[in-house]
Design an enzyme around this catalytic site. Structure first.
Site, PDB file in Angstrom:
ATOM      1  N   ASP A 198     -22.806 -11.944   7.590  1.00  0.00           N
ATOM      2  CA  ASP A 198     -22.161 -12.498   8.671  1.00  0.00           C
ATOM      3  C   ASP A 198     -21.118 -11.137   8.909  1.00  0.00           C
ATOM      4  O   ASP A 198     -20.894 -10.474   8.213  1.00  0.00           O
ATOM      5  CB  ASP A 198     -21.573 -13.620   8.511  1.00  0.00           C
ATOM      6  CG  ASP A 198     -20.350 -13.567   7.326  1.00  0.00           C
ATOM      7  OD1 ASP A 198     -20.708 -13.064   6.211  1.00  0.00           O
ATOM      8  OD2 ASP A 198     -19.123 -14.018   7.458  1.00  0.00           O
ATOM      9  N   GLU A 199     -20.704 -11.373   9.996  1.00  0.00           N
ATOM     10  CA  GLU A 199     -19.623 -10.635  10.663  1.00  0.00           C
ATOM     11  C   GLU A 199     -19.598  -9.040  10.314  1.00  0.00           C
ATOM     12  O   GLU A 199     -18.660  -8.345   9.858  1.00  0.00           O
ATOM     13  CB  GLU A 199     -18.254 -11.119  10.226  1.00  0.00           C
ATOM     14  CG  GLU A 199     -17.889 -12.257  10.868  1.00  0.00           C
ATOM     15  CD  GLU A 199     -16.542 -12.999  10.113  1.00  0.00           C
ATOM     16  OE1 GLU A 199     -15.974 -13.882  11.256  1.00  0.00           O
ATOM     17  OE2 GLU A 199     -16.438 -12.900   9.319  1.00  0.00           O
TER      18      GLU A 199
END
Length: 539
Positions: free
Chosen positions: A348-349
């Site tokens: 993620d991210e």
């Protein structure tokens, strides 16, 4: 993924037990004790709601002569005995009874039977159970130890809340008559604890495991690495833990788990029928690793340790071979420590990783997970790359509208649902909540419960949903009291969505059953938020 820009609460809040509205442990009043003695708990008053309830007969009264009788085949009798010993450990302090655990057949009492061919049991899955109560006996039957253990959790809720206390209580210990036949809706019913932003000890994790087990949670997802700290010893890269694990949000001392520590967490979780799912987040959320080893950075310069809460600024160096040597070593050592099938690779991210590099990285890392015999789990950004066959994507968005997630599900990728505005336990309840974040909005008890996992991702087949999970990120929490304040009362609702049939999901009836958990949490010393949406009994 979970913070946009996390706004860390001041250090004073991190020392508050749990702020206004938190519950405190108190001895039951004479009135409440009398009320509990008046009538045993109805079979349908438990959380999660059972699949089938048929009242009738009974009640059974646990008394000084009650025995816990365990039975099973030669290969399963030991597992039944372990569940019997666990149950005896719960019941003895409050009842004051001996409650011997015996394998001697026949007789009345509490019977724990591993009986995969028994009528009413053979069609249940590995986690299902049948609980039958009449005036002579309580009988819990299951195909496997997990089902027997889950049946014991139901039995606990059918007894007065004072059964959970560690000192002798007056009783009586009556259980309503009838039959519960029960099995879960979903195979994955998880809870995630972020031990990277703030470190939690082995004993703190064990305490949380015991609380998760009450509600038939079966996966403990540990977020073991992030920008602020690396929490698991890796022999081939020792500075990851000794240096990368030396701090946390706000600059505290951090910490890490030795391999012996991690094995003990795995063992304890397994004794409560939870599988540990370790997560090493990559290619982003990797500053602790980048600070520990200069060669993991594209420019060869080690990054400084980080104690803030911003996200998206770190990335492993995707083009370099040393990155994959590092990933291979970490996954190899972690897989060897982890008997469960799953290993979470984050994903993620990764805002500092180009899309092309992200896809290239995931294409190389997923086969490494498979090489060491594990199934890869990733946050739902994995669906923007090429999910490997059998890979699982964990959804943390808000409204289920992401087309790439639905497309991946149609192509065979299984989904774990953790919508941030429903299942993230670190979201504040309201504007006055002293702990937690609010980037996904305020999440009260009703909102965390009032949604259907099977229909949440638009255009995704219902069959693609493997289950649900309640993540708890730790930017603002550092104690067990903090964990409990944010987890309760929301965690049991997520557990019910994962376990109970869709037809049982109704807020108006659920909130009554949830309210009945309050005295039990008081007895267990759980620090919880007394949501105004729940009709808690008066103290």
């Amino acid at each position: 993924m979970r913070r946009r820009r996390a706004r860390l609460l001041c250090s004073l809040l991190l020392t508050v037990a749990a702020g206004a509205g938190a519950a405190t442990t108190a001895e039951p009043s004479a009135a409440s004790a009398a009320a509990s003695a008046a009538a045993p708990t109805p079979l349908d008053r438990v959380v999660p709601a059972p699949a089938s309830v048929r009242p009738g007969g009974g009640p059974y009264v646990i008394g000084p002569d009650t025995r816990i009788r365990v039975s099973g085949s030669v290969g399963s009798s030991r597992a039944a005995r372990q569940v019997g010993d666990y149950l005896a450990g719960v019941l003895r302090p409050s009842t004051g009874y001996r409650l011997p655990v015996t394998a001697r057949r026949g007789g009345d009492g509490i019977r724990l039977r591993l009986a995969p061919r028994a009528p009413g049991v053979r069609k249940l899955g590995a986690e299902g159970y049948r609980l039958e109560v009449n005036h002579r006996a309580i009988t819990i039957s299951a195909r496997a130890s997990a089902g027997l253990f889950h049946g014991v959790q139901t039995l606990r809720q059918l007894l007065p809340a004072s059964i959970e206390r560690t000192t002798r209580q007056p009783g009586p210990w009556r259980v309503s008559g009838g039959t519960i036949t029960d099995e879960p809706r979903y195979a994955w019913r998880g809870a995630m604890l972020d031990v990277s932003r703030h470190f939690f000890t082995v004993d703190q994790i064990k305490r949380y495991v015991d609380q998760l087990a009450l509600y038939k949670i079966n996966k403990l997802h540990l977020h073991l690495s992030d920008d602020q700290g690396w929490r698991i010893a890796i022999d081939s890269w020792p500075r990851l833990a000794t240096y990368g694990g030396s701090t946390q949000v706000g600059g505290g001392p951090g910490g890490f788990y030795t391999k012996a520590d991690y094995r003990e967490i795995v063992r304890y979780a397994a004794s409560r029928e939870l599988t540990v799912v370790p997560e090493i987040d990559m290619p982003g959320h990797t500053n602790a690793a980048l600070a520990s080893y200069a060669e993991l950075n594209c420019d060869g310069i080690a990054r400084p340790l980080y104690t803030g809460t911003d996200v998206g600024f770190s990335s492993l160096c995707v083009p370099q071979q040393v990155t994959y040597d590092f990933v291979d070593d970490v996954i190899r050592e972690l897989a060897a420590l982890t008997p469960g099938r799953y290993l979470h690779i984050g994903g993620d991210e990764a805002h500092s990783t180009s899309h092309a590099d992200y896809v290239a990285f995931m294409d190389r890392v997923q086969p490494i997970v498979a090489k060491y015999g594990k199934t890869a789990v990733g946050w739902h950004q994995l669906t923007g790359a090429h999910p490997a066959k059998g890979a699982i994507a964990q959804y943390w968005g808000l409204d289920g509208s992401e087309k790439q997630v639905a497309d991946a599900a149609k192509a065979g990728t299984r989904l774990i649902l953790s919508p941030a505005n429903r299942a993230y336990l670190d979201m504040k309840y309201d504007a006055n909540t002293p702990l937690g974040l609010d980037w996904a909005g305020y999440v009260e008890a009703k909102q965390s419960y009032d949604w259907d996992p099977g229909a949440y991702i638009k255009d995704a087949p219902a069959s693609s949903v493997l289950g649900v999970e309640a993540p708890l990120w730790s930017e603002t929490i550092s104690t067990s009291a903090h964990i409990e304040y944010l987890a309760f009362p929301r965690l049991p609702g997520i557990a019910e969505l994962g376990w109970s049939p869709r037809a049982t999901h109704d807020w108006d009836t659920y909130k009554v059953r949830l309210a009945a958990q309050g005295p039990r949490w008081d007895a267990l010393g759980i620090t919880y938020y007394r949501s105004p949406q729940v009709p808690w009994p008066a103290r």
